[in-house]
Motif scaffolding. Structure first.
Motif, short mmCIF file in Angstrom:
data_model
loop_
_atom_site.label_atom_id
_atom_site.label_comp_id
_atom_site.label_asym_id
_atom_site.label_seq_id
_atom_site.Cartn_x
_atom_site.Cartn_y
_atom_site.Cartn_z
N THR A 265 42.42 49.60 29.87
CA THR A 265 42.26 50.88 29.42
C THR A 265 42.68 51.68 30.95
O THR A 265 42.73 50.86 32.01
N GLU A 266 43.18 52.82 30.80
CA GLU A 266 43.45 53.68 32.03
C GLU A 266 42.28 53.94 32.96
O GLU A 266 42.46 54.17 34.09
N SER A 267 41.12 53.70 32.54
CA SER A 267 39.94 53.98 33.19
C SER A 267 39.64 52.86 34.17
O SER A 267 38.92 53.19 35.20
N ILE A 268 40.24 51.72 34.13
CA ILE A 268 39.96 50.72 35.22
C ILE A 268 41.13 50.90 36.18
O ILE A 268 42.45 51.31 36.07
N SER A 269 40.91 51.03 37.46
CA SER A 269 41.58 51.45 38.57
C SER A 269 42.53 50.19 38.89
O SER A 269 42.38 49.07 38.37
N ASP A 270 43.73 50.56 39.55
CA ASP A 270 44.78 49.61 39.93
C ASP A 270 43.91 48.28 40.67
O ASP A 270 44.17 47.40 40.60
N ALA B 204 45.64 41.44 32.85
CA ALA B 204 45.31 42.52 33.87
C ALA B 204 46.69 42.67 34.51
O ALA B 204 47.05 43.95 34.99
N PHE B 205 47.32 41.68 34.93
CA PHE B 205 48.79 41.99 35.55
C PHE B 205 49.28 42.57 34.85
O PHE B 205 50.59 43.28 35.14
N ALA B 206 49.60 42.12 33.31
CA ALA B 206 50.66 43.03 32.49
C ALA B 206 50.36 44.43 32.41
O ALA B 206 51.12 45.16 32.46
N GLU B 207 49.01 44.90 32.66
CA GLU B 207 48.67 46.19 32.59
C GLU B 207 49.19 46.88 34.00
O GLU B 207 49.50 48.00 33.93
#
Length: 182
Positions: free
Chosen positions: A2-7, A20-23
């Protein structure tokens, strides 16, 4: 994801989690692609450099130390890939491909937009490389001034000044085309 997880959190997870890398890829592919397209003016070269940038990011993920944003770290990789690509080459770079030009038959509006973009592309090649890079990072890649400053090794104020002066240079070199539109 989700967008709620920071880079930063995703980058940490991506060391062991392909999703996670795909995101991270989904979040940043457009900015990296536009950066390369602005510099190369060629879709194929921009696609190749974008792929190379993300491959290098995946391979070097352990070197991301969180001392700046992930976006700035990634654009640093993109900048190094671009430099390797252009080493020994001098290319003229049309920027029209880096912007969203409407597809389909040309209209008066799209023709005028194309003329303006071509004028800006020529002008961008005639301003100082440092100013051109700052303008490209902020306006084509969408980095914040702080992220661009981190990447360029300058203060945020210095990058704001580079962008401001770069935009002034561009306005001066494109004033004829902009006067025609009025």
């Amino acid at each position: 994801m989700t967008e709620s997880i920071s880079d930063d959190q995703l980058a940490q997870q991506a060391r062991a989690n392909a999703e996670a890398f795909a995101e991270l890829y989904r979040r940043h592919v457009t900015r990296v692609y536009r950066y390369h397209l602005a510099h190369t003016g060629n879709v194929k070269d921009a696609e190749d450099l974008t792929s190379q940038t993300f491959l290098a990011a995946l391979e070097g993920l352990r070197s991301f130390r969180r001392d700046g944003s992930f976006a700035a770290w990634l654009m640093g990789i993109a900048s190094r890939r671009r430099a390797l690509f252009f080493r020994g080459h001098q290319h003229e770079v049309p920027l029209d491909a880096a912007l969203n030009i409407p597809a389909g038959p040309p209209t008066d509006k799209s023709a005028m937009l194309r003329i303006q973009i071509e004028s800006i592309a020529r002008a961008l090649r005639r301003i100082s490389p440092e100013r051109a890079e700052a303008v490209t990072l902020v306006h084509f890649s969408g980095l914040t001034y702080a992220e661009a400053a981190h990447l360029l090794g300058k203060t945020e104020a210095a990058v704001k000044m580079l962008v401001s002066r770069g935009l002034t240079d561009l306005r001066e070199r494109t004033s004829l085309a902009l006067e025609v539109e009025k």
